[in-house]
Design a protein around this motif. Structure first.
Motif, short mmCIF file in Angstrom:
data_model
loop_
_atom_site.label_atom_id
_atom_site.label_comp_id
_atom_site.label_asym_id
_atom_site.label_seq_id
_atom_site.Cartn_x
_atom_site.Cartn_y
_atom_site.Cartn_z
N ALA A 41 44.93 78.20 37.71
CA ALA A 41 45.75 79.04 38.85
C ALA A 41 45.18 78.96 39.87
CB ALA A 41 46.23 80.32 38.08
N LEU A 42 43.66 79.46 39.89
CA LEU A 42 42.99 79.37 41.16
C LEU A 42 42.71 78.15 42.06
CD1 LEU A 42 41.23 81.29 43.05
CD2 LEU A 42 39.31 80.34 41.39
N GLY A 43 42.49 77.13 40.88
CA GLY A 43 42.71 75.70 41.69
C GLY A 43 43.85 75.28 42.27
N VAL A 44 45.17 75.54 41.74
CA VAL A 44 46.74 75.48 42.37
C VAL A 44 46.53 76.16 43.59
CG1 VAL A 44 48.99 75.94 42.10
CG2 VAL A 44 47.68 75.12 40.14
N ALA A 45 46.07 77.43 43.82
CA ALA A 45 46.07 78.15 45.01
C ALA A 45 45.28 77.43 45.98
CB ALA A 45 45.68 79.48 44.84
N GLY A 46 43.96 77.01 45.76
CA GLY A 46 43.26 76.24 46.62
C GLY A 46 43.87 74.82 46.94
N GLY A 47 44.67 74.30 46.07
CA GLY A 47 45.42 72.91 46.53
C GLY A 47 46.31 73.23 47.80
N LEU A 48 47.11 74.69 47.38
CA LEU A 48 48.17 75.05 48.53
C LEU A 48 47.54 75.43 49.56
CD1 LEU A 48 50.77 77.18 46.79
CD2 LEU A 48 51.27 75.27 48.09
N LEU A 49 46.27 75.91 49.48
CA LEU A 49 45.41 76.32 50.90
C LEU A 49 45.26 75.06 51.81
CD1 LEU A 49 44.00 78.44 52.63
CD2 LEU A 49 41.94 77.87 50.87
N VAL A 50 44.90 73.71 51.04
CA VAL A 50 44.82 72.60 51.88
C VAL A 50 46.02 72.12 52.54
CG1 VAL A 50 44.37 70.13 51.65
CG2 VAL A 50 42.99 71.97 50.29
N HIS A 51 47.07 72.38 51.85
CA HIS A 51 48.31 71.81 52.53
C HIS A 51 48.82 72.64 53.67
CE1 HIS A 51 49.38 68.61 49.85
NE2 HIS A 51 49.24 69.45 48.70
N THR A 52 48.61 74.04 53.32
CA THR A 52 49.10 74.97 54.49
C THR A 52 48.04 75.00 55.70
OG1 THR A 52 47.64 76.81 53.23
CG2 THR A 52 50.16 76.55 52.92
N ALA A 53 47.08 74.80 55.30
CA ALA A 53 45.73 74.51 56.34
C ALA A 53 46.11 73.22 57.31
CB ALA A 53 44.51 74.43 55.95
N LEU A 54 46.52 71.87 56.64
CA LEU A 54 46.84 70.94 57.34
C LEU A 54 48.35 71.15 58.10
CD1 LEU A 54 46.37 68.19 54.75
CD2 LEU A 54 45.11 68.61 56.51
N ALA A 55 49.13 72.08 57.60
CA ALA A 55 50.43 72.23 58.20
C ALA A 55 49.71 73.01 59.61
CB ALA A 55 51.29 72.92 57.43
N VAL A 56 49.24 74.03 59.53
CA VAL A 56 48.78 74.84 60.60
C VAL A 56 48.22 73.96 61.78
CG1 VAL A 56 47.41 76.91 61.52
CG2 VAL A 56 48.58 77.00 59.41
N LEU A 119 39.55 74.28 36.95
CA LEU A 119 39.71 74.30 38.27
C LEU A 119 40.00 73.31 39.16
CD1 LEU A 119 39.46 76.77 40.70
CD2 LEU A 119 37.10 75.93 40.90
N ARG A 120 39.19 72.15 38.75
CA ARG A 120 39.63 70.70 39.75
C ARG A 120 41.20 70.14 39.15
NH1 ARG A 120 34.27 70.22 37.94
NH2 ARG A 120 34.91 68.78 36.43
N GLN A 121 41.42 70.41 38.06
CA GLN A 121 42.81 70.11 37.41
C GLN A 121 43.94 70.80 38.25
OE1 GLN A 121 42.90 70.46 33.27
NE2 GLN A 121 41.94 68.61 32.81
N GLY A 122 43.76 72.04 38.35
CA GLY A 122 44.70 72.70 39.26
C GLY A 122 44.69 72.45 40.69
N PHE A 123 43.54 72.26 41.15
CA PHE A 123 43.31 72.02 42.65
C PHE A 123 43.98 70.56 43.00
CE2 PHE A 123 41.17 69.79 46.08
CZ PHE A 123 41.36 70.70 47.09
#
Length: 214
Positions: A41-56, A119-123
């Motif tokens: 779950a933490l890895g998934v949130a980290g992956g979303l952080l990448v996408h949102t940071a790129l969008a910003v 963690l890596r799998q989720g990310f």
């Protein structure tokens, strides 16, 4: 009350909760153990952080307007989902063979080797999702009120998406663990792991063989 922020929270919550590859990976790892599920779950949130940071940062616009780069991300995402799906199906057969049992009788899912792997799998499952850049690039600007500086607002919206994802997938992992006595019964666990393997393989094939997602 900020009506736009409330509306965005509802839209983002629905978007995060939609079942997909990240949902499947969290459930599969949570079946192995609570800590593996939470790490995923933490890895998934980290992956979303990448996408949102790129969008910003506006970099998502570059990705969307460059078909070759976009297709590369699509292929990488598909290949990774194929790897996870085939690995899950192979693990069922391997454990059944080692125990001399049928897949229905074999023991439950094994915990990923170390929390770092979960963690890596989720990310990577989330970070390599090719639909995310388009989604966030089109969604975030719609909730920036006229006359407000866009950067602080989009940062707030991006942080909200990541927080919602962390909460939702952590709750999902805990719920799976809570129901673990039933879910980890050999037949039930085999069905869930087999289903997740088939789902991930299917999603991976769709990305690898399908048309460019735009």
């Amino acid at each position: 009350m900020d009506a736009q922020l409330i509306a965005f929270t509802g839209v983002a919550a629905g978007m995060v909760a939609l079942p997909g590859a990240d949902f499947t990976v969290v459930v599969r790892n949570a079946l192995a153990s609570r800590t593996a599920g939470l790490a995923t779950a933490l890895g998934v949130a980290g992956g979303l952080l990448v996408h949102t940071a790129l969008a910003v940062a506006g970099l998502a616009a570059v990705l969307v307007t460059m078909p070759v780069l976009f297709r590369t991300v699509q292929l990488l995402g598909g290949a990774y989902l194929l790897y996870l799906g085939i690995s899950a199906l192979y693990a069922i057969r391997r454990r059944a063979s080692e125990k001399g049992r049928t897949p229905e009788q074999a023991p439950g899912p094994e915990e990923p080797e170390g929390l770092g792997r979960a963690l890596r799998q989720g990310f990577w499952t989330n970070a390599l999702n090719p639909k995310a850049p388009v989604l966030f690039l089109s969604l975030l600007p719609q909730f920036v009120p006229d006359g407000q500086p866009p950067l602080p607002r989009t940062l707030l919206l991006a942080a909200l998406v990541v927080a919602l994802a962390l909460v939702w997938f952590s709750v999902l992992a805990l719920l799976v663990d809570r129901l673990g006595r039933w879910l980890r019964r050999p037949r039930t666990a085999r069905a869930i792991e087999g289903g997740s393997g088939v789902a991930l393989t299917g999603l991976g094939l769709a990305l690898v063989t399908g048309p460019l997602l735009r």
